[in-house]
Motif scaffolding. Sequence first.
Motif, PDB file in Angstrom:
ATOM      1  N   GLU A 198       1.017  -1.195   0.092  1.00  0.00           N
ATOM      2  CA  GLU A 198       0.121  -0.003  -0.084  1.00  0.00           C
ATOM      3  C   GLU A 198       0.975   1.331  -0.046  1.00  0.00           C
ATOM      4  OE1 GLU A 198      -2.932   0.047  -0.548  1.00  0.00           O
ATOM      5  OE2 GLU A 198      -4.050  -1.681   0.577  1.00  0.00           O
ATOM      6  N   LEU A 238       2.321  -4.973  10.837  1.00  0.00           N
ATOM      7  CA  LEU A 238       1.028  -4.475  10.407  1.00  0.00           C
ATOM      8  C   LEU A 238       0.039  -5.193  11.436  1.00  0.00           C
ATOM      9  CD1 LEU A 238      -1.161  -2.860   8.974  1.00  0.00           C
ATOM     10  CD2 LEU A 238      -1.440  -4.834   7.316  1.00  0.00           C
ATOM     11  N   ARG A 288      -5.877  -3.303  10.372  1.00  0.00           N
ATOM     12  CA  ARG A 288      -6.363  -2.396   9.374  1.00  0.00           C
ATOM     13  C   ARG A 288      -7.691  -2.153   9.409  1.00  0.00           C
ATOM     14  NH1 ARG A 288      -4.842  -2.611   3.024  1.00  0.00           N
ATOM     15  NH2 ARG A 288      -6.292  -0.455   2.552  1.00  0.00           N
ATOM     16  N   ARG A 311      -9.098   2.459   5.367  1.00  0.00           N
ATOM     17  CA  ARG A 311      -7.994   3.119   4.770  1.00  0.00           C
ATOM     18  C   ARG A 311      -6.846   3.467   6.077  1.00  0.00           C
ATOM     19  NH1 ARG A 311      -8.875   8.508   2.970  1.00  0.00           N
ATOM     20  NH2 ARG A 311      -7.013   8.879   2.784  1.00  0.00           N
ATOM     21  N   LYS A 312      -7.046   2.919   7.478  1.00  0.00           N
ATOM     22  CA  LYS A 312      -6.032   3.219   8.558  1.00  0.00           C
ATOM     23  C   LYS A 312      -5.285   1.920   8.586  1.00  0.00           C
ATOM     24  CE  LYS A 312      -9.304   6.000  10.913  1.00  0.00           C
ATOM     25  NZ  LYS A 312     -10.096   6.375  12.259  1.00  0.00           N
ATOM     26  N   LEU A 313      -3.965   1.821   8.579  1.00  0.00           N
ATOM     27  CA  LEU A 313      -3.157   1.127   8.869  1.00  0.00           C
ATOM     28  C   LEU A 313      -2.663   1.489  10.472  1.00  0.00           C
ATOM     29  CD1 LEU A 313      -1.221   0.910   5.508  1.00  0.00           C
ATOM     30  CD2 LEU A 313      -3.365  -0.642   6.148  1.00  0.00           C
TER      31      LEU A 313
END
Length: 93
Positions: A18, A45, A48, A51-53
């Motif tokens: 991304e 990660l 999620r 759109r927020k990681l």
Amino acid sequence: MATVVDDLFGFLLYTVGELAVTRHLDLDYLAPVQLDTPYALHAELRSRDGRKLHLGARIEDAGGHLVVTATALFIVVDVKHFLQSPVSARRQA
């Protein structure tokens, strides 16, 4: 150290696949960070949400002791975000 961790998260984004920008970065210093000393850096990660990681990282010394921990929120953006001039980006905000 914040620059190092932010860059580490940038490399993590390659594996996530991304394009994203830093929204929030938080570091906890658990021990002194010394120059000319090797450290192991780890990032992941954590979750999620659209759109927020939500990312996490840790930095360990040669003995495996935690020196820094970090969390961050990155926002996934379109490639067009990087093609905008700073002036036009501020107008859209």
